[in-house]
Design an enzyme around this catalytic site. Sequence first.
Site, PDB file in Angstrom:
ATOM      1  N   ARG A  45       0.842  -1.206   0.000  1.00  0.00           N
ATOM      2  CA  ARG A  45       0.000   0.000   0.000  1.00  0.00           C
ATOM      3  C   ARG A  45       0.876   1.255   0.000  1.00  0.00           C
ATOM      4  O   ARG A  45       0.607   2.228  -0.684  1.00  0.00           O
ATOM      5  CB  ARG A  45      -0.918  -0.031   1.219  1.00  0.00           C
ATOM      6  CG  ARG A  45      -1.542   1.300   1.625  1.00  0.00           C
ATOM      7  CD  ARG A  45      -2.456   1.875   0.584  1.00  0.00           C
ATOM      8  NE  ARG A  45      -2.250   3.317   0.470  1.00  0.00           N
ATOM      9  CZ  ARG A  45      -3.028   4.240   0.996  1.00  0.00           C
ATOM     10  NH1 ARG A  45      -4.113   3.902   1.618  1.00  0.00           N
ATOM     11  NH2 ARG A  45      -2.751   5.513   0.876  1.00  0.00           N
ATOM     12  N   ILE A  59       1.089   6.622   8.555  1.00  0.00           N
ATOM     13  CA  ILE A  59       0.133   5.643   9.093  1.00  0.00           C
ATOM     14  C   ILE A  59       0.032   4.444   8.159  1.00  0.00           C
ATOM     15  O   ILE A  59      -0.978   4.253   7.479  1.00  0.00           O
ATOM     16  CB  ILE A  59      -1.261   6.254   9.321  1.00  0.00           C
ATOM     17  CG1 ILE A  59      -1.750   6.972   8.050  1.00  0.00           C
ATOM     18  CG2 ILE A  59      -1.280   7.194  10.482  1.00  0.00           C
ATOM     19  CD1 ILE A  59      -3.258   7.003   7.984  1.00  0.00           C
ATOM     20  N   PRO A  60       1.083   3.631   8.090  1.00  0.00           N
ATOM     21  CA  PRO A  60       1.019   2.469   7.199  1.00  0.00           C
ATOM     22  C   PRO A  60      -0.163   1.559   7.544  1.00  0.00           C
ATOM     23  O   PRO A  60      -0.430   1.295   8.720  1.00  0.00           O
ATOM     24  CB  PRO A  60       2.347   1.751   7.439  1.00  0.00           C
ATOM     25  CG  PRO A  60       2.849   2.269   8.732  1.00  0.00           C
ATOM     26  CD  PRO A  60       2.333   3.669   8.848  1.00  0.00           C
ATOM     27  N   HIS A  61      -0.886   1.154   6.520  1.00  0.00           N
ATOM     28  CA  HIS A  61      -1.969   0.184   6.692  1.00  0.00           C
ATOM     29  C   HIS A  61      -2.085  -0.612   5.412  1.00  0.00           C
ATOM     30  O   HIS A  61      -1.506  -0.248   4.402  1.00  0.00           O
ATOM     31  CB  HIS A  61      -3.280   0.891   7.018  1.00  0.00           C
ATOM     32  CG  HIS A  61      -3.668   1.931   6.022  1.00  0.00           C
ATOM     33  ND1 HIS A  61      -3.266   3.234   6.139  1.00  0.00           N
ATOM     34  CD2 HIS A  61      -4.367   1.857   4.875  1.00  0.00           C
ATOM     35  CE1 HIS A  61      -3.729   3.925   5.107  1.00  0.00           C
ATOM     36  NE2 HIS A  61      -4.396   3.111   4.317  1.00  0.00           N
ATOM     37  N   GLY A  62      -2.863  -1.688   5.454  1.00  0.00           N
ATOM     38  CA  GLY A  62      -2.895  -2.601   4.319  1.00  0.00           C
ATOM     39  C   GLY A  62      -3.700  -2.070   3.149  1.00  0.00           C
ATOM     40  O   GLY A  62      -4.356  -1.039   3.233  1.00  0.00           O
TER      41      GLY A  62
END
Lengths: 147, 601
Positions: A45, A59-62
């Site tokens: 992502r 804010i790393p997220h999938g």
Amino acid sequence: MDLQENMILLNQSVPNKTAAIRLAGKLLVDAGCVEPEYVDAMIARDQDVSTYMGNFIAIPHGTDEGKKHIKKTGISVVQIPMGVDFSEDAATDNTVTVVFGIAGLNNEHLDILSQIALYCSNIDNVAKLADAQSPKEIIDLLKEVEN
Amino acid sequence: MSQNTATADKPKTSLKAKVQKFGTFLSGMIMPNIAAIIAWGLVTALFLNPGGWFPSPTFIKLSAPMLSYLLPLLIGYTGGKMVDDERGGIVGGIATIGAVVGSSVPMFLGAMIMGPLGGWCMKKIDDMFQAKIKSGFEMIYNNFSAGILGMLLAMLAQVVVGPFVDAGTNFMASGVDWIISIHALPLANLFIEPAKILFLNNAIGNGILVPLGIQTASKVGKSVLFLLESNPGPGIGVLLAFCFFGKGSAKSSAPGAAIIQFFGGIHEIYFPYIMMKPSLFLAVMAGGVSGTFTFQLLDAGLKAAASPGSIIAVLLMTPKGSYVGVIAGVLVAAIVSFLISAFILKRDKSDPDADDFAGQQAAVQEMKAESKGQTNTASTSTLDYKDVQKVIFACDAGMGSSAMGASLLRDKFKKAGLENVPVTNMAVRNLKDEPGLLVVTQKELSERAQQKAPHAIDVSVDNFMNSPRYDEIVANLKVASQEKIDDGVQPTTQAVNATPASDVAEINFDLVAEIDFIHHDQHTGSATMATSLLKEQLAKAGKKTTVKRVSIDDVADETDRLVISTPETIKNLKSRYTNVQALAVADLQDKKLSEVVKNVK
């Protein structure tokens, strides 16, 4: 949901953003929030669209695809005092000092995420998070914002 | 014409446009589900036991539930979705099951009423409550409101729709009954054809005509009653007319539909084409009447019910000696229906049909948008902001970044008194082009968002956390609502807690070649951030001075160094170093820092 102390990692030093995302992801995996595959989705992502938010936070997220690997909602925090660059190219400097790893199911994470956003919209607040000396301090700092 | 629908609130919408719009809406519910109708039709045609091409007691079990449940539910879902997106679709589906259970006939008509009604109710309820839901409770609200509403509508449908439809069916049936009794059989088609279009064909066919036909056939070996409803002539006439004189996707899909209808016997497939242009009812009615008249004239009939109403099934059921009559009747019906349809379609040439209608509408709006200039923010005038009814933050998964951005803007809206403009977030793939929409995306996704919502105002940001665009949006909306911008809108970056700037004056900037931010255990993160911030500001101002982050032990004691840190650290520093110039700042937004930027080389 609330932030948990065991989901907060202080004083980390990482060579690049992928390592930072992996750290944030590992916290989520260890807490049983996501399957290990989710971490790869977080990296994918970020490569697709940067999860750098400005004000020294990311804010790393999938990906949408990666949502299937989420077991329960969780947010992890990785503090990187020396900073890590989240930009794609050498010319821009997207230094990040606080990384929030996000695994959200059914929008349960939106409350805390909104708190983080409001708190971090003031850059001096981010500086406080970046200087925080204990997980509890981070939790308490974020609690300063009440809707 | 297309403009009439583009601005639906214009009072002067002609009746014709309204009817056409209604037809478009009805066919919009059916068209996406043609595949399901075909699936059901093929199953029935192939495996009907007995009578199918490959009779199979196993597979034919699929047929009845598909017809009674699957198709109405799909249509109800689609109808609801057209009104209020996915939530509307779900509620429409739930409401439809009430109509299905409440009646013994396949509830296509009920689905076409309950589906959109469900969507509409959901929309109204959301309009009323959604803004009041406390954050964190959205999911609970979303699920329970839709669930409870769906349940109530299903109960309502079960009680109301069943008797209503039964009454309609009975009315049609008694009409047909009466016509048979006065021996004016061809006129029966005046009832049968419209009833077919409303998906009451099976009720009429199996409920009235087949039982009566069986009585007759048992006496004389054949009955014309079997042909009334199963005659594929009227339908094929309409579809062929579309093949030649239709427009857009109606034209291109018509040949396939014709094959399925004529040889597969799936009459349902031509119903949407008629709904698109309701005057075509005349064509099928006239086709049906003349076909039946021909059957009677030539004393044609079938041995038993032809089901499905395919030409093959019809011919299989034709007794020897009746072939000429049956074929002639089908042909006459087809030709009459074709000619009238062709006339109607050609006469309405100036009048774009349903598909072009939508296409033209979009084209007109696109032209409008183009004449206004790009849809880009830079050139978006405040004029456009007048139309903004809601703001959506779109990101890849709708999980993180867009949610944060949305909370920030919501907060700014609240402070600026713009609470009536809802701010939500979603995945970019779920975006829908709707009027009054302002979409905020990250730069990388801006193109995708524009594809999804070409008419929305598109604002792209580099930085979700403190984009200057947010304040622009707030300001533009405020101007648009013609209210004074109050101070609450000021960006947080300007809410500065200043310390007296006097000590900046003591610094000899001519000497400064390097600025050092001191980091130590307690202040590493902030030093990193300060270094990065100052670098950026210097670069913007075109200044060349180096900025570094150094440990307190590594400071070079030179006069060309300007050391910046917190007051405590500076105090500590001064006791260790004598030559360096030092500046104490309260925080990252201290005004002294901008003084530094202004003064250094």
